[in-house]
Design an enzyme around this catalytic site. Sequence first.
Site, PDB file in Angstrom:
ATOM      1  CG  ASN A  50       6.716  -5.161   5.576  1.00 30.27           C
ATOM      2  OD1 ASN A  50       5.567  -5.153   5.163  1.00 30.27           O
ATOM      3  ND2 ASN A  50       7.599  -4.261   5.202  1.00 30.27           N
ATOM      4  CD  GLU A  51       1.133  -5.833   6.690  1.00 30.26           C
ATOM      5  OE1 GLU A  51       1.895  -6.781   6.954  1.00 30.26           O
ATOM      6  OE2 GLU A  51       0.498  -5.741   5.626  1.00 30.26           O
ATOM      7  N   GLY A  58       1.178  -5.334   1.301  1.00 29.48           N
ATOM      8  CA  GLY A  58       0.088  -5.424   0.322  1.00 29.48           C
ATOM      9  C   GLY A  58       0.503  -6.174  -0.943  1.00 29.48           C
ATOM     10  CG  LEU A  78      -1.816  -1.170   1.449  1.00 28.92           C
ATOM     11  CD1 LEU A  78      -2.783  -0.884   2.580  1.00 28.92           C
ATOM     12  CD2 LEU A  78      -2.564  -1.494   0.181  1.00 28.92           C
TER      13      LEU A  78
HETATM   14  C1  LIG Z   1      -0.055   0.032  17.872  1.00 34.19           C
HETATM   15  C2  LIG Z   1      -1.471   0.326  17.781  1.00 34.19           C
HETATM   16  C3  LIG Z   1      -2.260  -0.590  16.875  1.00 34.19           C
HETATM   17  C4  LIG Z   1      -2.133  -0.156  15.458  1.00 34.19           C
HETATM   18  C5  LIG Z   1      -3.194  -0.749  14.584  1.00 34.19           C
HETATM   19  C6  LIG Z   1      -3.067  -0.169  13.207  1.00 34.19           C
HETATM   20  C7  LIG Z   1      -4.073  -0.781  12.300  1.00 34.19           C
HETATM   21  C8  LIG Z   1      -4.031  -0.115  10.942  1.00 34.19           C
HETATM   22  C9  LIG Z   1      -4.261  -1.126   9.915  1.00 34.19           C
HETATM   23  C10 LIG Z   1      -3.354  -0.817   8.770  1.00 34.19           C
HETATM   24  C11 LIG Z   1      -3.176  -1.980   7.880  1.00 34.19           C
HETATM   25  C12 LIG Z   1      -2.428  -1.549   6.685  1.00 34.19           C
HETATM   26  C13 LIG Z   1      -1.844  -2.691   5.944  1.00 34.19           C
HETATM   27  C14 LIG Z   1      -0.665  -2.201   5.190  1.00 34.19           C
HETATM   28  C15 LIG Z   1      -0.208  -2.764   4.130  1.00 34.19           C
HETATM   29  C16 LIG Z   1       0.959  -2.243   3.394  1.00 34.19           C
HETATM   30  O1  LIG Z   1       1.166  -2.628   2.267  1.00 34.19           O
HETATM   31  S1  LIG Z   1       1.987  -1.115   4.117  1.00 34.19           S
HETATM   32  C17 LIG Z   1       3.300  -0.829   2.979  1.00 34.19           C
HETATM   33  C18 LIG Z   1       4.413  -1.768   3.235  1.00 34.19           C
HETATM   34  N1  LIG Z   1       5.452  -1.558   2.262  1.00 34.19           N
HETATM   35  C19 LIG Z   1       6.719  -1.491   2.586  1.00 34.19           C
HETATM   36  O2  LIG Z   1       7.105  -1.628   3.729  1.00 34.19           O
HETATM   37  C20 LIG Z   1       7.662  -1.260   1.456  1.00 34.19           C
HETATM   38  C21 LIG Z   1       8.741  -0.296   1.822  1.00 34.19           C
HETATM   39  N2  LIG Z   1       9.618  -0.123   0.707  1.00 34.19           N
HETATM   40  C22 LIG Z   1      10.688  -0.895   0.513  1.00 34.19           C
HETATM   41  O3  LIG Z   1      10.975  -1.833   1.228  1.00 34.19           O
HETATM   42  C23 LIG Z   1      11.525  -0.546  -0.682  1.00 34.19           C
HETATM   43  O4  LIG Z   1      11.212   0.754  -1.086  1.00 34.19           O
HETATM   44  C24 LIG Z   1      11.332  -1.504  -1.871  1.00 34.19           C
HETATM   45  C25 LIG Z   1       9.866  -1.687  -2.235  1.00 34.19           C
HETATM   46  C26 LIG Z   1      11.951  -2.865  -1.522  1.00 34.19           C
HETATM   47  C27 LIG Z   1      12.057  -0.925  -3.113  1.00 34.19           C
HETATM   48  O5  LIG Z   1      13.376  -0.649  -2.768  1.00 34.19           O
HETATM   49  P1  LIG Z   1      14.230   0.304  -3.733  1.00 34.19           P
HETATM   50  O6  LIG Z   1      14.053  -0.113  -5.152  1.00 34.19           O
HETATM   51  O7  LIG Z   1      15.621   0.338  -3.172  1.00 34.19           O
HETATM   52  O8  LIG Z   1      13.511   1.721  -3.657  1.00 34.19           O
HETATM   53  P2  LIG Z   1      13.581   2.776  -2.468  1.00 34.19           P
HETATM   54  O9  LIG Z   1      14.729   3.674  -2.733  1.00 34.19           O
HETATM   55  O10 LIG Z   1      13.553   2.105  -1.145  1.00 34.19           O
HETATM   56  O11 LIG Z   1      12.179   3.531  -2.639  1.00 34.19           O
HETATM   57  C28 LIG Z   1      11.933   4.404  -3.723  1.00 34.19           C
HETATM   58  C29 LIG Z   1      10.864   5.408  -3.313  1.00 34.19           C
HETATM   59  O12 LIG Z   1       9.608   4.730  -3.084  1.00 34.19           O
HETATM   60  C30 LIG Z   1       9.115   5.066  -1.766  1.00 34.19           C
HETATM   61  N3  LIG Z   1       8.318   3.938  -1.296  1.00 34.19           N
HETATM   62  C31 LIG Z   1       8.692   2.658  -1.248  1.00 34.19           C
HETATM   63  N4  LIG Z   1       7.679   1.899  -0.822  1.00 34.19           N
HETATM   64  C32 LIG Z   1       6.637   2.722  -0.587  1.00 34.19           C
HETATM   65  C33 LIG Z   1       5.292   2.515  -0.137  1.00 34.19           C
HETATM   66  N5  LIG Z   1       4.819   1.321   0.175  1.00 34.19           N
HETATM   67  N6  LIG Z   1       4.502   3.607  -0.036  1.00 34.19           N
HETATM   68  C34 LIG Z   1       4.946   4.847  -0.348  1.00 34.19           C
HETATM   69  N7  LIG Z   1       6.214   5.093  -0.790  1.00 34.19           N
HETATM   70  C35 LIG Z   1       7.038   4.032  -0.908  1.00 34.19           C
HETATM   71  C36 LIG Z   1      10.376   5.351  -0.987  1.00 34.19           C
HETATM   72  O13 LIG Z   1      10.092   6.104   0.161  1.00 34.19           O
HETATM   73  C37 LIG Z   1      11.160   6.151  -2.043  1.00 34.19           C
HETATM   74  O14 LIG Z   1      10.531   7.435  -2.181  1.00 34.19           O
HETATM   75  P3  LIG Z   1      11.277   8.731  -2.682  1.00 34.19           P
HETATM   76  O15 LIG Z   1      12.347   9.019  -1.658  1.00 34.19           O
HETATM   77  O16 LIG Z   1      10.240   9.802  -2.714  1.00 34.19           O
HETATM   78  O17 LIG Z   1      11.853   8.410  -4.020  1.00 34.19           O
END
Ligand SMILES: CCCCCCCCCCCCC/C=C/C(=O)SCCNC(=O)CCNC(=O)[C@H](O)C(C)(C)COP(=O)(O)OP(=O)(O)OC[C@H]1O[C@@H](n2cnc3c(N)ncnc32)[C@H](O)[C@@H]1OP(=O)(O)O
Length: 208
Positions: A81-82, A59, A14
Amino acid sequence: MSQQSSPTVFSAGLDIMEMYKPKPDRVKEFWTTLQDVWLALYGSSFPTVAAINGHSPAGGCLLSLCCEYRIMCPNYSIGLNETKLGIVAPKWFMSSMLGAIPYREAELALTSGRMFSTDEALKIGLIDEVASDKADAIAKSEKFLSQFAKIHPIARKLTKLNLRHSALEWMQENKELDLNIFISFVGQPIVQKSLEKYLEGLKAKQAK
Ligand SMILES: CCCCCCCCCCCCC/C=C/C(=O)SCCNC(=O)CCNC(=O)[C@H](O)C(C)(C)COP(=O)(O)OP(=O)(O)OC[C@H]1O[C@@H](n2cnc3c(N)ncnc32)[C@H](O)[C@@H]1OP(=O)(O)O
């Protein structure tokens, strides 16, 4: 199903920016769209395969878990990995994972927010096969799908949907509740702080 949001990412999950400082006019559409995608894909009457040609966190992993079969290219990572973001994978994310791996493995993976390498994912059954590259993943997907030519389509469809019935029924009956849980939790200061910290970590990693 093969996605390619970047050469090395199947799906980054997400958009965290939709959950960090969420905009009230978008958050409902954001979450209900995700619920509907899950209902359509997890509940698809067709046989489905995920050809995972890149990293697949949260996601992204969920999308692949909606499919009956997962084929992944080497040297990528996959998992729910949430907890690493300070959030909690919803019940239906967890039940999707439990459709693929044993309870014990799921409990350990979910509580620690563990991401698995391709080889580790194969070992625990989170994926079914490893492919050498995207073309091989697609060829292997076609081979998996071709076996159903010999199976009666209605028998196959009813078997799949019966197996998935209780999870699908839960979502159909609890969409509103699930949305309200998401909205009320995601806005909490403790969750916002965790998301902020996680985003800072992503930026810091990128700056290196
Ligand atoms: C404690 C109280 C109780 C709390 C209860 C809370 C309940 C709420 C319920 C909520 C449930 C939600 C469920 C969520 C689901 C999800 O999917 S959450 C998203 C999880 N995703 C990640 O963790 C991915 C993180 N990203 C990475 O690991 C890496 O970016 C990558 C995908 C492996 C790619 O790596 P690489 O090619 O090296 O690129 P980067 O340089 O790291 O990233 C490039 C740019 O992209 C941005 N980015 C990456 N992922 C995301 C994302 N998911 N969303 C938004 N942006 C993302 C990253 O920041 C970089 O951005 P810029 O700096 O602007 O270029």
